[in-house]
Write a protein that holds these residues in place. Structure first.
Motif, PDB file in Angstrom:
ATOM      1  N   SER A   1     -19.467 -52.170 128.161  1.00  0.00           N
ATOM      2  CA  SER A   1     -18.808 -51.065 128.842  1.00  0.00           C
ATOM      3  C   SER A   1     -19.669 -49.817 128.682  1.00  0.00           C
ATOM      4  CB  SER A   1     -17.398 -50.840 128.282  1.00  0.00           C
ATOM      5  OG  SER A   1     -17.450 -50.588 126.889  1.00  0.00           O
ATOM      6  N   VAL A   2     -19.249 -48.729 129.327  1.00  0.00           N
ATOM      7  CA  VAL A   2     -20.046 -47.505 129.337  1.00  0.00           C
ATOM      8  C   VAL A   2     -19.190 -46.332 128.871  1.00  0.00           C
ATOM      9  CG1 VAL A   2     -21.381 -45.925 130.771  1.00  0.00           C
ATOM     10  CG2 VAL A   2     -21.454 -48.376 131.234  1.00  0.00           C
ATOM     11  N   ASN A   3     -19.766 -45.546 127.970  1.00  0.00           N
ATOM     12  CA  ASN A   3     -19.124 -44.324 127.481  1.00  0.00           C
ATOM     13  C   ASN A   3     -17.691 -44.588 127.022  1.00  0.00           C
ATOM     14  OD1 ASN A   3     -21.431 -42.658 127.895  1.00  0.00           O
ATOM     15  ND2 ASN A   3     -20.982 -42.611 130.087  1.00  0.00           N
ATOM     16  N   GLU A   4     -16.741 -43.834 127.553  1.00  0.00           N
ATOM     17  CA  GLU A   4     -15.351 -43.953 127.097  1.00  0.00           C
ATOM     18  C   GLU A   4     -14.529 -44.908 127.970  1.00  0.00           C
ATOM     19  OE1 GLU A   4     -14.542 -42.683 124.246  1.00  0.00           O
ATOM     20  OE2 GLU A   4     -16.481 -41.676 124.072  1.00  0.00           O
ATOM     21  N   ASP A   5     -15.193 -45.685 128.825  1.00  0.00           N
ATOM     22  CA  ASP A   5     -14.458 -46.670 129.618  1.00  0.00           C
ATOM     23  C   ASP A   5     -13.777 -47.674 128.692  1.00  0.00           C
ATOM     24  OD1 ASP A   5     -15.324 -45.432 131.883  1.00  0.00           O
ATOM     25  OD2 ASP A   5     -16.783 -46.977 132.449  1.00  0.00           O
ATOM     26  N   PRO A   6     -12.688 -48.298 129.130  1.00  0.00           N
ATOM     27  CA  PRO A   6     -12.015 -49.292 128.285  1.00  0.00           C
ATOM     28  C   PRO A   6     -12.946 -50.456 127.946  1.00  0.00           C
ATOM     29  CG  PRO A   6     -10.635 -48.677 130.159  1.00  0.00           C
ATOM     30  CD  PRO A   6     -11.984 -48.070 130.397  1.00  0.00           C
ATOM     31  N   GLN A   7     -12.747 -51.028 126.768  1.00  0.00           N
ATOM     32  CA  GLN A   7     -13.512 -52.208 126.380  1.00  0.00           C
ATOM     33  C   GLN A   7     -13.214 -53.355 127.343  1.00  0.00           C
ATOM     34  OE1 GLN A   7     -12.458 -52.891 122.274  1.00  0.00           O
ATOM     35  NE2 GLN A   7     -13.956 -51.420 121.525  1.00  0.00           N
ATOM     36  N   VAL A   8     -14.222 -54.183 127.562  1.00  0.00           N
ATOM     37  CA  VAL A   8     -14.098 -55.294 128.501  1.00  0.00           C
ATOM     38  C   VAL A   8     -14.215 -56.600 127.722  1.00  0.00           C
ATOM     39  CG1 VAL A   8     -15.067 -56.381 130.560  1.00  0.00           C
ATOM     40  CG2 VAL A   8     -15.185 -53.893 130.295  1.00  0.00           C
ATOM     41  N   PRO A   9     -13.224 -57.492 127.801  1.00  0.00           N
ATOM     42  CA  PRO A   9     -13.334 -58.762 127.087  1.00  0.00           C
ATOM     43  C   PRO A   9     -14.288 -59.726 127.788  1.00  0.00           C
ATOM     44  CG  PRO A   9     -11.319 -58.732 128.359  1.00  0.00           C
ATOM     45  CD  PRO A   9     -11.944 -57.365 128.513  1.00  0.00           C
ATOM     46  N   TYR A  10     -14.751 -60.706 127.041  1.00  0.00           N
ATOM     47  CA  TYR A  10     -15.554 -61.773 127.629  1.00  0.00           C
ATOM     48  C   TYR A  10     -14.689 -62.511 128.648  1.00  0.00           C
ATOM     49  CZ  TYR A  10     -18.721 -65.786 127.883  1.00  0.00           C
ATOM     50  OH  TYR A  10     -19.583 -66.777 128.332  1.00  0.00           O
TER      51      TYR A  10
END
Length: 198
Positions: free
Chosen positions: A146-155
């Motif tokens: 993910s980028v900066n403060e964007d939400p975490q992205v699961p596999y």
């Protein structure tokens, strides 16, 4: 050759296949197309680092990568992994090797598993650390970018989705007390090293 003979000959192969599957049970959590990123990692990194297109100004960063990857692979102690870390990235390709400064990271226990997350910097990864069945070999990492403060992205496979560009996988191992390496998304075009320290 009669049916009984065929069955008897097939037994050792089936047993070997069963052992192999058991040894690689973690791979069931990783898409086949991403499993290739975990194969022949050292050869691919060496080939990229040997590129004549890498400028002389990147010599120190390239030497750092080579020195880190030459360290022996030590087993990781799950209990010693949890907590706050410093992490820096070294990104390599046939046209250069780029070091980044140190950022914050954390490994935490969640539902009986270990979760890694890079907390600062514009480029972030987060996901699960998968231990070897025997506790002696390298670990795997499966997660999302993910980028900066964007939400975490699961596999994606863990999330029940199709493979996506944000998917990221790695091999992880110890190189000393309080020091861990993660070799991420190795291909014939690029690689990334996370160097973790306390």
């Amino acid at each position: 050759m009669n049916l009984l003979t065929r069955c008897l000959l097939a037994l050792p192969l089936a047993a070997a296949a069963g052992l192999s599957a058991a040894a690689d049970a973690r791979l069931e959590q990783i898409w086949p197309e991403h499993q290739t990123r975990l194969q022949e990692q050292q050869r691919r990194v060496d080939a990229l680092n040997a590129s004549p297109e890498i400028p002389r100004s990147d010599a120190d960063a390239k030497a750092t990568v080579e020195e880190l990857l030459a360290e022996p692979h030590l087993p990781l102690d799950p209990a010693a992994l949890t907590g706050d870390w410093k992490v820096r990235s070294l990104q390599g390709a046939r046209y250069g090797v780029f070091p980044y400064p140190w950022f914050k990271a954390r490994i935490s226990a969640r539902d009986g598993r270990l979760f890694f997350e890079k907390l600062t910097g514009s480029q972030r990864r987060s996901g699960w650390l998968l231990p070897p069945a025997d506790g002696k070999g390298d670990w795997y990492f499966v997660g999302g970018a993910s980028v900066n403060e964007d939400p975490q992205v699961p596999y994606s496979k863990a999330a029940g989705a199709d493979p996506r560009d944000s998917d990221t996988v790695a091999t992880a191992w110890g190189i000393a007390e309080g020091r861990v390496l993660m070799l991420l998304d190795v291909s014939d075009e690029s690689y990334e090293v996370y160097q973790l320290k306390r």
